[in-house]
Design a protein around this motif. Structure first.
Motif, PDB file in Angstrom:
ATOM      1  N   GLY A 137       0.799  -1.227   0.000  1.00  0.00           N
ATOM      2  CA  GLY A 137       0.000   0.000   0.000  1.00  0.00           C
ATOM      3  C   GLY A 137       0.828   1.272   0.000  1.00  0.00           C
ATOM      4  O   GLY A 137       0.301   2.361   0.200  1.00  0.00           O
ATOM      5  N   LEU A 138       2.142   1.143  -0.241  1.00  0.00           N
ATOM      6  CA  LEU A 138       3.014   2.336  -0.272  1.00  0.00           C
ATOM      7  C   LEU A 138       3.168   2.762  -1.737  1.00  0.00           C
ATOM      8  O   LEU A 138       4.170   2.484  -2.395  1.00  0.00           O
ATOM      9  CB  LEU A 138       4.382   2.013   0.346  1.00  0.00           C
ATOM     10  N   TYR A 139       2.141   3.447  -2.247  1.00  0.00           N
ATOM     11  CA  TYR A 139       2.078   3.682  -3.698  1.00  0.00           C
ATOM     12  C   TYR A 139       3.126   4.666  -4.192  1.00  0.00           C
ATOM     13  O   TYR A 139       3.651   4.524  -5.291  1.00  0.00           O
ATOM     14  CB  TYR A 139       0.670   4.151  -4.086  1.00  0.00           C
ATOM     15  N   ARG A 140       3.446   5.680  -3.403  1.00  0.00           N
ATOM     16  CA  ARG A 140       4.434   6.672  -3.860  1.00  0.00           C
ATOM     17  C   ARG A 140       5.826   6.043  -3.952  1.00  0.00           C
ATOM     18  O   ARG A 140       6.591   6.310  -4.887  1.00  0.00           O
ATOM     19  CB  ARG A 140       4.443   7.887  -2.922  1.00  0.00           C
ATOM     20  N   GLU A 141       6.187   5.203  -2.963  1.00  0.00           N
ATOM     21  CA  GLU A 141       7.489   4.506  -3.027  1.00  0.00           C
ATOM     22  C   GLU A 141       7.516   3.563  -4.231  1.00  0.00           C
ATOM     23  O   GLU A 141       8.530   3.442  -4.925  1.00  0.00           O
ATOM     24  CB  GLU A 141       7.743   3.707  -1.735  1.00  0.00           C
ATOM     25  N   SER A 142       6.376   2.911  -4.452  1.00  0.00           N
ATOM     26  CA  SER A 142       6.268   2.003  -5.591  1.00  0.00           C
ATOM     27  C   SER A 142       6.482   2.767  -6.900  1.00  0.00           C
ATOM     28  O   SER A 142       7.213   2.322  -7.795  1.00  0.00           O
ATOM     29  CB  SER A 142       4.877   1.361  -5.565  1.00  0.00           C
ATOM     30  N   GLU A 143       5.868   3.953  -6.999  1.00  0.00           N
ATOM     31  CA  GLU A 143       6.012   4.783  -8.205  1.00  0.00           C
ATOM     32  C   GLU A 143       7.478   5.131  -8.460  1.00  0.00           C
ATOM     33  O   GLU A 143       7.966   5.041  -9.596  1.00  0.00           O
ATOM     34  CB  GLU A 143       5.188   6.066  -8.016  1.00  0.00           C
ATOM     35  N   LYS A 144       8.217   5.500  -7.389  1.00  0.00           N
ATOM     36  CA  LYS A 144       9.645   5.851  -7.544  1.00  0.00           C
ATOM     37  C   LYS A 144      10.440   4.690  -8.126  1.00  0.00           C
ATOM     38  O   LYS A 144      11.275   4.859  -9.018  1.00  0.00           O
ATOM     39  CB  LYS A 144      10.235   6.232  -6.177  1.00  0.00           C
ATOM     40  N   GLN A 145      10.175   3.463  -7.596  1.00  0.00           N
ATOM     41  CA  GLN A 145      10.940   2.291  -8.062  1.00  0.00           C
ATOM     42  C   GLN A 145      10.645   1.988  -9.529  1.00  0.00           C
ATOM     43  O   GLN A 145      11.559   1.723 -10.313  1.00  0.00           O
ATOM     44  CB  GLN A 145      10.607   1.061  -7.196  1.00  0.00           C
ATOM     45  N   PHE A 146       9.353   2.055  -9.911  1.00  0.00           N
ATOM     46  CA  PHE A 146       8.997   1.763 -11.310  1.00  0.00           C
ATOM     47  C   PHE A 146       9.589   2.825 -12.242  1.00  0.00           C
ATOM     48  O   PHE A 146      10.067   2.493 -13.341  1.00  0.00           O
ATOM     49  CB  PHE A 146       7.478   1.697 -11.475  1.00  0.00           C
ATOM     50  N   GLU A 196      13.510   0.181 -20.786  1.00  0.00           N
ATOM     51  CA  GLU A 196      12.114   0.327 -21.221  1.00  0.00           C
ATOM     52  C   GLU A 196      11.507  -1.074 -21.326  1.00  0.00           C
ATOM     53  O   GLU A 196      12.050  -1.933 -22.018  1.00  0.00           O
ATOM     54  CB  GLU A 196      12.059   0.995 -22.603  1.00  0.00           C
ATOM     55  N   PHE A 197      10.402  -1.300 -20.611  1.00  0.00           N
ATOM     56  CA  PHE A 197       9.795  -2.633 -20.610  1.00  0.00           C
ATOM     57  C   PHE A 197       8.283  -2.485 -20.470  1.00  0.00           C
ATOM     58  O   PHE A 197       7.812  -1.687 -19.659  1.00  0.00           O
ATOM     59  CB  PHE A 197      10.379  -3.453 -19.443  1.00  0.00           C
ATOM     60  N   VAL A 198       7.515  -3.239 -21.269  1.00  0.00           N
ATOM     61  CA  VAL A 198       6.056  -3.068 -21.302  1.00  0.00           C
ATOM     62  C   VAL A 198       5.446  -3.298 -19.921  1.00  0.00           C
ATOM     63  O   VAL A 198       4.618  -2.519 -19.450  1.00  0.00           O
ATOM     64  CB  VAL A 198       5.412  -4.037 -22.327  1.00  0.00           C
ATOM     65  N   ASP A 199       5.863  -4.379 -19.241  1.00  0.00           N
ATOM     66  CA  ASP A 199       5.272  -4.705 -17.936  1.00  0.00           C
ATOM     67  C   ASP A 199       5.449  -3.572 -16.938  1.00  0.00           C
ATOM     68  O   ASP A 199       4.565  -3.298 -16.124  1.00  0.00           O
ATOM     69  CB  ASP A 199       5.897  -5.984 -17.372  1.00  0.00           C
ATOM     70  N   THR A 200       6.605  -2.900 -16.993  1.00  0.00           N
ATOM     71  CA  THR A 200       6.860  -1.806 -16.044  1.00  0.00           C
ATOM     72  C   THR A 200       5.866  -0.671 -16.273  1.00  0.00           C
ATOM     73  O   THR A 200       5.361  -0.075 -15.314  1.00  0.00           O
ATOM     74  CB  THR A 200       8.309  -1.285 -16.202  1.00  0.00           C
ATOM     75  N   TYR A 201       5.561  -0.378 -17.538  1.00  0.00           N
ATOM     76  CA  TYR A 201       4.548   0.655 -17.832  1.00  0.00           C
ATOM     77  C   TYR A 201       3.190   0.247 -17.245  1.00  0.00           C
ATOM     78  O   TYR A 201       2.467   1.071 -16.685  1.00  0.00           O
ATOM     79  CB  TYR A 201       4.408   0.845 -19.347  1.00  0.00           C
ATOM     80  N   THR A 232      -2.787  10.940 -15.699  1.00  0.00           N
ATOM     81  CA  THR A 232      -1.363  10.571 -15.641  1.00  0.00           C
ATOM     82  C   THR A 232      -1.160   9.178 -16.223  1.00  0.00           C
ATOM     83  O   THR A 232      -0.197   8.933 -16.954  1.00  0.00           O
ATOM     84  CB  THR A 232      -0.858  10.598 -14.177  1.00  0.00           C
ATOM     85  N   ALA A 233      -2.077   8.255 -15.887  1.00  0.00           N
ATOM     86  CA  ALA A 233      -1.967   6.888 -16.413  1.00  0.00           C
ATOM     87  C   ALA A 233      -2.093   6.892 -17.940  1.00  0.00           C
ATOM     88  O   ALA A 233      -1.344   6.190 -18.640  1.00  0.00           O
ATOM     89  CB  ALA A 233      -3.051   5.999 -15.793  1.00  0.00           C
ATOM     90  N   LEU A 234      -3.014   7.701 -18.474  1.00  0.00           N
ATOM     91  CA  LEU A 234      -3.179   7.781 -19.943  1.00  0.00           C
ATOM     92  C   LEU A 234      -1.915   8.317 -20.605  1.00  0.00           C
ATOM     93  O   LEU A 234      -1.455   7.795 -21.626  1.00  0.00           O
ATOM     94  CB  LEU A 234      -4.362   8.690 -20.288  1.00  0.00           C
ATOM     95  N   ASN A 235      -1.341   9.367 -20.002  1.00  0.00           N
ATOM     96  CA  ASN A 235      -0.101   9.932 -20.571  1.00  0.00           C
ATOM     97  C   ASN A 235       1.024   8.911 -20.543  1.00  0.00           C
ATOM     98  O   ASN A 235       1.825   8.820 -21.468  1.00  0.00           O
ATOM     99  CB  ASN A 235       0.307  11.184 -19.790  1.00  0.00           C
ATOM    100  N   LEU A 236       1.056   8.120 -19.456  1.00  0.00           N
ATOM    101  CA  LEU A 236       2.105   7.095 -19.335  1.00  0.00           C
ATOM    102  C   LEU A 236       1.941   6.029 -20.421  1.00  0.00           C
ATOM    103  O   LEU A 236       2.922   5.617 -21.063  1.00  0.00           O
ATOM    104  CB  LEU A 236       2.032   6.460 -17.943  1.00  0.00           C
ATOM    105  N   PHE A 237       0.691   5.581 -20.636  1.00  0.00           N
ATOM    106  CA  PHE A 237       0.443   4.581 -21.682  1.00  0.00           C
ATOM    107  C   PHE A 237       0.867   5.125 -23.049  1.00  0.00           C
ATOM    108  O   PHE A 237       1.463   4.410 -23.860  1.00  0.00           O
ATOM    109  CB  PHE A 237      -1.050   4.223 -21.727  1.00  0.00           C
ATOM    110  N   LYS A 238       0.559   6.409 -23.304  1.00  0.00           N
ATOM    111  CA  LYS A 238       0.921   6.995 -24.603  1.00  0.00           C
ATOM    112  C   LYS A 238       2.441   7.102 -24.740  1.00  0.00           C
ATOM    113  O   LYS A 238       2.991   6.907 -25.832  1.00  0.00           O
ATOM    114  CB  LYS A 238       0.249   8.359 -24.757  1.00  0.00           C
ATOM    115  N   GLN A 239       3.100   7.398 -23.612  1.00  0.00           N
ATOM    116  CA  GLN A 239       4.574   7.436 -23.619  1.00  0.00           C
ATOM    117  C   GLN A 239       5.120   6.035 -23.930  1.00  0.00           C
ATOM    118  O   GLN A 239       6.082   5.876 -24.684  1.00  0.00           O
ATOM    119  CB  GLN A 239       5.028   7.882 -22.219  1.00  0.00           C
ATOM    120  N   GLY A 240       4.466   5.009 -23.355  1.00  0.00           N
ATOM    121  CA  GLY A 240       4.868   3.624 -23.639  1.00  0.00           C
ATOM    122  C   GLY A 240       4.671   3.278 -25.105  1.00  0.00           C
ATOM    123  O   GLY A 240       5.490   2.568 -25.705  1.00  0.00           O
ATOM    124  N   LEU A 241       3.575   3.794 -25.697  1.00  0.00           N
ATOM    125  CA  LEU A 241       3.307   3.497 -27.118  1.00  0.00           C
ATOM    126  C   LEU A 241       4.345   4.138 -28.042  1.00  0.00           C
ATOM    127  O   LEU A 241       4.567   3.666 -29.154  1.00  0.00           O
ATOM    128  CB  LEU A 241       1.905   3.981 -27.498  1.00  0.00           C
TER     129      LEU A 241
END
Length: 507
Positions: free
Chosen positions: A231-240, A248-253, A268-277
Motif C-alpha cells: 500500500g506504499l504507492y508513492r514509493e512504488s512509483e519511484k521504483q517503477f 524500457e519494458f512493457v510490464d513496467t509501464y 497521468t496513467a493515460l499519458n504514461l500509456f501513450k509514452q509507452g506506445l
C-alpha cells in the motif's frame, strides 16, 4: 548383455517444467534433493515449479476490497474537475449513451461489455453501499480485502509439502542469497508468490538491488511490486520510474499505470500509456489499458476507437470484440453488434453470456427465428443462479416486445426466484402489476427495487408517477428528486417535478 538407458533426473525434471507439468517436476526435484541436499540446480528448479503452480499475473488492475476503499487514507479532491477522476461518477466528457439506454453500475458507470476487475463496482460512497455492491463476476459477496486474498493464496505452501514448508524463511540468510543472482531471483519469486511473505521478499529485493549497485532494473520492478502490495504507492512509483530509466519494458509501464489508477490519477496513467506506445508502437496491452481507462471515465466513444486499434493489432482480442459489440448494441445498431458476437462464436468462445447477447441482438435486429434458440442455448450453459436470473430477465423483455405479458410476468418471477436481489426484475414486475390494477403490490415492488439499486432512476421515476396518480404528492416529489439525482438529464422526471412545484406553489 542388456543396456538399460535412463534419463538424467534433473534433465527430466526440466523437461516436465517446460511442458508445464509442475507437480511431476517438483516430485523429481524432491528425490534429487533427498540424495544431494545441496544441489543448487534442483533447489532452484523446484522453487520455480512451486511458484508457477500458484503464479498470478500482477499486471492486471486488481480489485479494491471494502477495507482498501473505506479505510483509504489518501484524500482526493471532493469536487474533481470533469474527466479527471475515476472515483466520482458523472465526471465524463460525454460521448456515451445515457442511463435511459445503457444500464449503470452501482458507482454510476455504464456496464462494460467484458467482466474484469473493477468494472462492476467503482467506488461506493458509504459503507452500506460498499457492502451491498457485488464485486466479482462469480459471487454477490463483496471482496472483503485484497490482502486477505493473497494470504489465502499463500497457504498453498502447505499443500505442496505436507511435512512442512520447502524453505524455512525464518532461517534463511537473505544477505548471502542476495549475492547470488542465479538463485536470488527464483527465491524472490518463491517468497513473493508462493509464500506470500511480502516483508521478507522486500528485504531480499533491497539487498539484491544494493548488491547490483542500484543498476538492475528487474530488482527495482520487484521492489515496486512489494511496495504496491504493502500500500506504499508513492514509493512504488519511484521504483517503477527508476526501472524505466534503466530499461524500457512493457510490464513496467503496466505496473506504473496500475499505481496511478489506484491513486485516482487517470490522466497521468493515460499519458504514461501513450509514452509507452512511443517506445512500443502498437503494443496491445498498452492500447487496452488506454481503452479501459476511457471506458471507466464514461468516455465510450474514445474507448471504442482504442478497442478498434487493438483489433488492428490482434484480431482475436476477446475483450475488444466484446466491448465494441456491446457499444454497438447500446447505440441502436444490433445488426453490427451481432457480427462481433458471431466473430466471438467462431473463435471458440462458448458460454452462457455470449448466447444471451446473441439472443438479444437477434431480437432487436428482428431475426426472431434465432432469438429463442439462442436463449435456450444460454439456459443450457448457465453456471450460476445469477446467470440464470439474467437470462430469464432478458426473456421477459422479449416477451414484452412481442406483447405476451403473461409470459413476461412468469419470466420476471423466475428471474427473482433465481436471484432475489434482481432490482430490474422487481421494477418491471411492478409495471406489470400496475397494468393489472394491483397498486399496493406495484408499490411494494418499486420500493424494493429502489432500496436494492439506488443508482437506477427507473424505480424512483415509476414510484413518482404511481404516487402522483393516487394523490400522494409528497411521496411523488421525493421519489422524483431521487430520480433526478440518479439521471439529471431525464426530461420526464423534470416535467413531473415542474408540475409538482407548480401544484405546491398554488397551494
Amino acid at each position: 548383455m542388456e543396456v538399460t538407458l535412463s534419463i538424467d533426473p534433473l534433465f527430466l525434471a526440466w523437461s516436465y517444467f517446460r511442458r508445464r507439468k509442475f507437480q511431476k517436476c517438483s516430485d523429481i526435484c524432491t528425490k534429487v534433493l533427498e540424495d544431494s541436499p545441496y544441489d543448487q540446480a534442483a533447489w532452484s528448479l523446484k522453487t520455480r515449479a512451486l511458484t508457477e503452480m500458484v503464479y498470478i499475473d500482477e499486471v492486471e488492475v486488481d480489485q479494491e476490497g471494502i477495507a482498501e476503499i473505506m479505510l483509504d487514507e489518501s484524500s482526493i479532491a471532493q469536487v474533481a474537475r470533469p474527466g479527471t477522476s475515476l472515483r466520482l461518477p458523472g465526471t465524463s466528457q460525454g460521448g456515451g449513451p445515457s442511463p435511459a439506454v445503457r444500464p449503470m453500475t452501482q458507482s454510476g458507470r455504464p456496464i462494460t461489455g467484458f467482466v474484469r476487475p473493477s468494472t462492476q463496482s467503482g467506488r461506493p460512497g458509504t459503507m452500506e453501499q460498499a457492502i451491498k455492491t457485488p464485486r466479482t463476476a462469480n459471487t454477490a459477496r463483496p471482496v472483503t480485502s485484497a490482502s486477505g486474498r493473497f494470504v489465502r493464496l499463500g497457504t498453498a505452501s502447505m499443500l505442496t509439502n505436507p511435512e512442512g514448508p520447502f524453505i524455512n524463511l525464518s532461517r534463511l540468510n537473505l544477505a548471502k542469497y542476495a549475492q547470488k543472482p542465479n538463485l536470488s531471483k527464483t527465491l524472490f519469486e518463491y517468497i513473493f508468490h508462493h509464500e506470500n511473505d511480502v516483508k521478507n521478499a522486500l528485504d531480499l529485493a533491497a539487498l539484491a538491488t544494493e548488491h547490483a549497485q542500484f543498476k538492475d532494473w528487474w530488482w527495482k520492478v520487484q521492489l515496486g511490486k512489494c511496495y504496491y502490495r504493502l500500500g506504499l504507492y508513492r514509493e512504488s512509483e519511484k521504483q517503477f520510474r527508476s526501472a524505466l530509466n534503466h530499461q524500457e519494458f512493457v510490464d513496467t509501464y503496466l505496473y506504473l499505470a496500475k499505481v496511478y489508477q489506484r491513486l485516482d490519477q487517470p490522466i497521468t496513467a493515460l499519458n504514461l500509456f501513450k509514452q509507452g506506445l512511443d517506445h512500443f508502437p502498437g503494443e496491445v496491452t498498452l492500447l487496452t489499458g488506454i481503452a479501459r481507462i476511457h471506458e471507466e471515465m464514461n468516455n465510450i466513444t474514445s474507448a471504442t476507437e482504442y478497442y478498434k486499434d487493438v483489433l488492428k493489432q490482434d484480431n482475436t482480442h476477446v475483450e475488444a470484440i466484446a466491448c465494441i459489440g456491446s457499444n454497438h448494441f447500446y447505440t441502436d445498431q444490433p445488426e453490427i453488434a451481432l457480427r462481433f458476437y458471431r466473430r466471438l462464436l467462431q473463435m471458440g468462445v462458448y458460454n452462457c453470456q455470449l448466447y444471451n447477447n446473441l439472443g438479444l441482438c437477434c431480437f432487436y435486429a428482428q431475426q426472431y427465428d434465432m432469438t429463442l434458440s439462442s436463449f435456450e442455448r444460454a439456459l443450457a450453459l448457465v453456471s450460476s443462479d445469477e446467470e440464470q436470473a439474467d437470462v430469464w430477465y432478458n426473456l421477459g423483455h422479449v416477451a414484452v416486445g412481442i406483447g405476451d405479458l403473461p409470459l413476461a410476468y412468469q419470466c420476471f418471477k423466475l428471474a427473482l426466484a433465481f436471484n432475489n436481489d434482481h432490482a430490474e426484475a422487481y421494477n418491471n414486475l411492478a409495471v406489470l402489476e400496475l397494468r393489472k390494477g394491483r397498486i399496493e403490490q406495484a408499490k411494494a415492488f418499486l420500493q424494493t427495487a429502489a432500496s436494492l439499486a439506488p443508482h437506477m432512476y427507473e424505480p424512483h421515476f415509476n414510484f413518482a408517477i404511481l404516487s402522483d396518480k393516487v394523490g400522494d404528492l409528497q411521496s411523488s416529489y421525493m421519489a422524483a428528486q431521487k430520480s433526478e439525482d440518479a439521471f439529471p438529464e431525464h426530461v420526464d422526471t423534470q416535467q413531473i417535478l415542474k408540475n409538482l412545484r407548480h401544484h405546491f406553489a398554488v397551494l
